[in-house]
Motif scaffolding. Structure first.
Motif, PDB file in Angstrom:
ATOM      1  N   ALA A  14      36.361  45.519  45.507  1.00 57.85           N
ATOM      2  CA  ALA A  14      35.782  44.335  44.875  1.00 57.85           C
ATOM      3  C   ALA A  14      34.321  44.596  44.519  1.00 57.85           C
ATOM      4  CB  ALA A  14      35.893  43.149  45.817  1.00 57.85           C
ATOM      5  N   VAL A  15      33.921  44.129  43.340  1.00 59.62           N
ATOM      6  CA  VAL A  15      32.551  44.324  42.879  1.00 59.62           C
ATOM      7  C   VAL A  15      31.967  43.021  42.350  1.00 59.62           C
ATOM      8  CG1 VAL A  15      32.855  46.762  42.328  1.00 59.62           C
ATOM      9  CG2 VAL A  15      33.270  45.075  40.577  1.00 59.62           C
ATOM     10  N   VAL A  16      30.632  42.971  42.332  1.00 61.03           N
ATOM     11  CA  VAL A  16      29.899  41.810  41.820  1.00 61.03           C
ATOM     12  C   VAL A  16      28.959  42.305  40.735  1.00 61.03           C
ATOM     13  CG1 VAL A  16      28.345  39.906  42.384  1.00 61.03           C
ATOM     14  CG2 VAL A  16      30.003  40.705  44.081  1.00 61.03           C
ATOM     15  N   ARG A  17      28.978  41.621  39.597  1.00 60.09           N
ATOM     16  CA  ARG A  17      28.103  41.975  38.478  1.00 60.09           C
ATOM     17  C   ARG A  17      26.794  41.202  38.614  1.00 60.09           C
ATOM     18  NH1 ARG A  17      30.936  41.545  32.726  1.00 60.09           N
ATOM     19  NH2 ARG A  17      30.463  39.338  33.003  1.00 60.09           N
ATOM     20  N   ASP A  18      25.745  41.667  37.951  1.00 58.18           N
ATOM     21  CA  ASP A  18      24.416  41.063  38.069  1.00 58.18           C
ATOM     22  C   ASP A  18      24.364  39.602  37.646  1.00 58.18           C
ATOM     23  OD1 ASP A  18      24.648  41.466  35.325  1.00 58.18           O
ATOM     24  OD2 ASP A  18      22.942  42.813  35.182  1.00 58.18           O
ATOM     25  N   ASP A  19      25.334  39.144  36.861  1.00 56.77           N
ATOM     26  CA  ASP A  19      25.362  37.736  36.463  1.00 56.77           C
ATOM     27  C   ASP A  19      26.111  36.863  37.471  1.00 56.77           C
ATOM     28  OD1 ASP A  19      27.981  38.494  35.955  1.00 56.77           O
ATOM     29  OD2 ASP A  19      27.919  38.046  33.819  1.00 56.77           O
ATOM     30  N   GLY A  20      26.518  37.464  38.609  1.00 62.14           N
ATOM     31  CA  GLY A  20      27.197  36.734  39.670  1.00 62.14           C
ATOM     32  C   GLY A  20      28.707  36.721  39.572  1.00 62.14           C
ATOM     33  N   ALA A  27      38.887  48.177  38.169  1.00 61.31           N
ATOM     34  CA  ALA A  27      39.608  48.076  36.900  1.00 61.31           C
ATOM     35  C   ALA A  27      39.347  46.736  36.216  1.00 61.31           C
ATOM     36  CB  ALA A  27      41.105  48.284  37.124  1.00 61.31           C
ATOM     37  N   ALA A  28      39.361  45.652  36.983  1.00 59.67           N
ATOM     38  CA  ALA A  28      39.107  44.328  36.401  1.00 59.67           C
ATOM     39  C   ALA A  28      37.681  44.245  35.852  1.00 59.67           C
ATOM     40  CB  ALA A  28      39.337  43.239  37.448  1.00 59.67           C
ATOM     41  N   ALA A  29      36.725  44.837  36.567  1.00 59.49           N
ATOM     42  CA  ALA A  29      35.346  44.862  36.087  1.00 59.49           C
ATOM     43  C   ALA A  29      35.230  45.681  34.809  1.00 59.49           C
ATOM     44  CB  ALA A  29      34.425  45.420  37.164  1.00 59.49           C
ATOM     45  N   PRO A  40      36.770  52.625  34.732  1.00 58.22           N
ATOM     46  CA  PRO A  40      36.454  52.089  36.052  1.00 58.22           C
ATOM     47  C   PRO A  40      35.545  53.019  36.855  1.00 58.22           C
ATOM     48  CG  PRO A  40      38.737  52.760  35.981  1.00 58.22           C
ATOM     49  CD  PRO A  40      38.209  52.829  34.573  1.00 58.22           C
ATOM     50  N   HIS A  41      35.595  54.320  36.593  1.00 59.97           N
ATOM     51  CA  HIS A  41      34.724  55.259  37.303  1.00 59.97           C
ATOM     52  C   HIS A  41      33.246  54.998  36.985  1.00 59.97           C
ATOM     53  CE1 HIS A  41      35.369  57.107  33.379  1.00 59.97           C
ATOM     54  NE2 HIS A  41      34.219  57.728  33.561  1.00 59.97           N
ATOM     55  N   ARG A  42      32.973  54.495  35.790  1.00 57.57           N
ATOM     56  CA  ARG A  42      31.587  54.171  35.424  1.00 57.57           C
ATOM     57  C   ARG A  42      31.075  52.985  36.233  1.00 57.57           C
ATOM     58  NH1 ARG A  42      31.040  53.704  29.157  1.00 57.57           N
ATOM     59  NH2 ARG A  42      28.845  53.572  29.715  1.00 57.57           N
ATOM     60  N   ILE A  43      31.944  52.020  36.530  1.00 56.02           N
ATOM     61  CA  ILE A  43      31.565  50.872  37.355  1.00 56.02           C
ATOM     62  C   ILE A  43      31.275  51.356  38.777  1.00 56.02           C
ATOM     63  CG2 ILE A  43      32.264  48.616  38.260  1.00 56.02           C
ATOM     64  CD1 ILE A  43      31.954  48.587  35.219  1.00 56.02           C
ATOM     65  N   PHE A  58      25.899  46.562  38.849  1.00 52.06           N
ATOM     66  CA  PHE A  58      27.012  46.184  39.711  1.00 52.06           C
ATOM     67  C   PHE A  58      26.715  46.594  41.140  1.00 52.06           C
ATOM     68  CE2 PHE A  58      28.791  46.654  35.525  1.00 52.06           C
ATOM     69  CZ  PHE A  58      29.766  45.680  35.442  1.00 52.06           C
ATOM     70  N   ARG A  59      27.395  45.912  42.077  1.00 49.55           N
ATOM     71  CA  ARG A  59      27.357  46.320  43.477  1.00 49.55           C
ATOM     72  C   ARG A  59      28.728  46.052  44.079  1.00 49.55           C
ATOM     73  NH1 ARG A  59      27.242  41.771  46.646  1.00 49.55           N
ATOM     74  NH2 ARG A  59      26.421  39.892  45.678  1.00 49.55           N
ATOM     75  N   PHE A  60      29.072  46.833  45.114  1.00 48.31           N
ATOM     76  CA  PHE A  60      30.319  46.560  45.815  1.00 48.31           C
ATOM     77  C   PHE A  60      30.138  45.291  46.627  1.00 48.31           C
ATOM     78  CE2 PHE A  60      30.703  51.263  45.435  1.00 48.31           C
ATOM     79  CZ  PHE A  60      31.852  51.275  44.664  1.00 48.31           C
ATOM     80  N   ARG A  61      31.167  44.438  46.644  1.00 48.17           N
ATOM     81  CA  ARG A  61      31.083  43.201  47.429  1.00 48.17           C
ATOM     82  C   ARG A  61      31.204  43.531  48.908  1.00 48.17           C
ATOM     83  NH1 ARG A  61      35.282  39.125  45.728  1.00 48.17           N
ATOM     84  NH2 ARG A  61      36.622  40.309  47.091  1.00 48.17           N
TER      85      ARG A  61
END
Length: 66
Positions: A14-20, A27-29, A40-43, A58-61
Motif C-alpha cells: 500500500a502506498v500514499v501519494r503526496d495529495d493524500g 499497480a493501482a498507484a 509500478p517499479h517506478r512507484i 509517494f511513500r509506503f503506507r
C-alpha cells in the motif's frame, strides 16, 4: 503468473501519494499516475528514494496493505 494477475499479485504494498490519495498496491498507484500497469517499479523506487515520479511523491503506507 503473467500479465495483469501477476502485476497485482506482486505489487500489494500500500502506498500514499503526496495529495493524500491512498492506493492498495503499487499497480493501482501506477494506473492512477501513468494510466497503465507498466510502471509500478517506478512507484516503488519513488517510495524508497523520496524523488518525485509522474509529478508526485509517494511513500509506503505504515502497516502495509489493509
Amino acid at each position: 503468473m503473467s500479465g495483469l494477475a501477476s502485476e497485482f499479485g506482486r505489487n500489494r504494498r500500500a502506498v500514499v501519494r503526496d495529495d493524500g490519495r491512498e492506493f492498495e498496491s503499487l499497480a493501482a498507484a501506477a494506473i492512477a499516475t501513468f494510466g497503465s500497469l507498466s510502471n509500478p517499479h517506478r512507484i516503488s523506487r519513488a517510495c524508497k528514494t523520496g524523488k518525485p515520479v509522474g509529478g508526485h511523491t509517494f511513500r509506503f503506507r505504515e502497516g502495509g496493505a489493509r
